[in-house]
Design an enzyme around this catalytic site. Structure first.
Site, PDB file in Angstrom:
ATOM      1  N   ILE A 129       0.823  -1.225   0.000  1.00  0.00           N
ATOM      2  CA  ILE A 129       0.000   0.000   0.000  1.00  0.00           C
ATOM      3  C   ILE A 129       0.853   1.269   0.000  1.00  0.00           C
ATOM      4  O   ILE A 129       0.441   2.296  -0.525  1.00  0.00           O
ATOM      5  CB  ILE A 129      -1.015  -0.009   1.164  1.00  0.00           C
ATOM      6  N   ASN A 149      -3.481   2.097  14.850  1.00  0.00           N
ATOM      7  CA  ASN A 149      -4.006   1.741  16.169  1.00  0.00           C
ATOM      8  C   ASN A 149      -4.424   3.028  16.861  1.00  0.00           C
ATOM      9  O   ASN A 149      -4.123   4.118  16.394  1.00  0.00           O
ATOM     10  CB  ASN A 149      -3.007   0.910  16.980  1.00  0.00           C
ATOM     11  N   ASP A 188       0.652   0.028   9.418  1.00  0.00           N
ATOM     12  CA  ASP A 188       0.976   1.234  10.183  1.00  0.00           C
ATOM     13  C   ASP A 188       2.489   1.479  10.210  1.00  0.00           C
ATOM     14  O   ASP A 188       2.962   2.594   9.922  1.00  0.00           O
ATOM     15  CB  ASP A 188       0.446   1.012  11.609  1.00  0.00           C
ATOM     16  N   GLY A 213      -4.797  -8.436   9.933  1.00  0.00           N
ATOM     17  CA  GLY A 213      -3.422  -8.780  10.308  1.00  0.00           C
ATOM     18  C   GLY A 213      -3.339  -9.020  11.802  1.00  0.00           C
ATOM     19  O   GLY A 213      -3.867 -10.013  12.317  1.00  0.00           O
TER      20      GLY A 213
HETATM   21  P1  ADP Z   1      -4.677  -4.695  11.612  1.00  0.00           P
HETATM   22  O1  ADP Z   1      -3.966  -4.289  12.885  1.00  0.00           O
HETATM   23  O2  ADP Z   1      -5.840  -3.780  11.279  1.00  0.00           O
HETATM   24  O3  ADP Z   1      -5.004  -6.140  11.578  1.00  0.00           O
HETATM   25  P2  ADP Z   1      -2.270  -5.011   9.942  1.00  0.00           P
HETATM   26  O4  ADP Z   1      -1.452  -3.884   9.438  1.00  0.00           O
HETATM   27  O5  ADP Z   1      -1.682  -5.896  10.980  1.00  0.00           O
HETATM   28  O6  ADP Z   1      -3.654  -4.334  10.445  1.00  0.00           O
HETATM   29  O7  ADP Z   1      -2.721  -5.934   8.742  1.00  0.00           O
HETATM   30  C1  ADP Z   1      -3.756  -5.648   7.837  1.00  0.00           C
HETATM   31  C2  ADP Z   1      -3.485  -6.358   6.530  1.00  0.00           C
HETATM   32  O8  ADP Z   1      -2.516  -5.645   5.787  1.00  0.00           O
HETATM   33  C3  ADP Z   1      -2.932  -7.789   6.638  1.00  0.00           C
HETATM   34  O9  ADP Z   1      -3.557  -8.567   5.629  1.00  0.00           O
HETATM   35  C4  ADP Z   1      -1.454  -7.621   6.340  1.00  0.00           C
HETATM   36  O10 ADP Z   1      -0.897  -8.786   5.747  1.00  0.00           O
HETATM   37  C5  ADP Z   1      -1.481  -6.509   5.332  1.00  0.00           C
HETATM   38  N1  ADP Z   1      -0.266  -5.702   5.166  1.00  0.00           N
HETATM   39  C6  ADP Z   1       0.831  -5.589   5.968  1.00  0.00           C
HETATM   40  N2  ADP Z   1       1.714  -4.719   5.447  1.00  0.00           N
HETATM   41  C7  ADP Z   1       1.181  -4.261   4.279  1.00  0.00           C
HETATM   42  C8  ADP Z   1       1.611  -3.344   3.251  1.00  0.00           C
HETATM   43  N3  ADP Z   1       2.777  -2.716   3.321  1.00  0.00           N
HETATM   44  N4  ADP Z   1       0.781  -3.140   2.192  1.00  0.00           N
HETATM   45  C9  ADP Z   1      -0.415  -3.757   2.103  1.00  0.00           C
HETATM   46  N5  ADP Z   1      -0.875  -4.623   3.028  1.00  0.00           N
HETATM   47  C10 ADP Z   1      -0.085  -4.875   4.096  1.00  0.00           C
END
Ligand code: ADP
Length: 164
Positions: A11, A24, A34, A124
């Site tokens: 992203i 968060n 994040d 995630g």
């Molecule tokens: P949450 O705390 O809302 O669960 P996370 O960031 O831990 O959020 O994960 C949300 C989703 O984004 C997961 O499917 C994870 O694999 C994915 N993710 C992690 N890093 C990236 C990134 N750089 N770009 C896109 N998706 C990502």
């Protein structure tokens, strides 16, 4: 009608007006999306988040709410931070996950954004089952009134779940 795209990718690499952060409630960074947004966005994003905490968001950002900051060194113009609900097997928090999408879109539109990229919020660290999150997210962005909505999914399994 909005165009809705589903892509495998990172992203933080998206060239859209708004990137949505799965933040968060502290707004001060974390893991997953994040962490990646703050690493690549740099100090401008964190400074803006600190200012929010010093002002209207002293208690942090509530689950389901959304707020914008500049995007720093990212290719996007703004980051819209939203806090997804942590998955619960005993309590239905689906409305909060839908709120994240609705409120992020609302903030994006108020900025004049024409394109927005969403990660798979809550799937995630917050452990929401991917198929269910995909259903909620897709329903929530329907009729959004923005030109381009892009879901950016980090792995094939999540891509396949989100893509209709
Ligand atoms: P949450 O705390 O809302 O669960 P996370 O960031 O831990 O959020 O994960 C949300 C989703 O984004 C997961 O499917 C994870 O694999 C994915 N993710 C992690 N890093 C990236 C990134 N750089 N770009 C896109 N998706 C990502």
């Amino acid at each position: 009608m909005a165009t809705i795209e589903y892509v495998l990718g990172d992203i933080t690499e998206q060239e859209v007006d708004v990137i949505v952060n799965a933040a968060n409630s502290s707004l001060l960074g974390g893991g997953g999306v994040d962490g990646a947004i703050h690493r690549k966005g740099g100090p401008e994003v964190l400074d803006a988040c600190r200012k929010l905490r010093a002002g209207h968001y002293g208690g942090g950002l509530k689950t389901g709410q959304a707020v914008a900051t500049p995007a720093g060194r990212l290719k996007a113009r703004w980051v819209v931070h939203t806090v997804g609900p942590v998955w619960s097997a005993t309590e239905d928090r689906s409305a909060l996950l839908a709120d994240c999408h609705h409120n992020a879109l609302k903030v994006a539109k108020s900025l004049g954004a024409r394109s927005i990229a969403f990660p798979a919020i809550s799937t995630g660290i917050y452990r929401w089952p991917v198929e269910d999150a995909a259903r909620i997210a897709n329903a929530a962005v329907r009729d959004a009134g923005i030109e381009l909505i892009r879901f950016v999914l980090f792995d094939e399994k999540t891509l396949n779940a989100y893509r209709p």
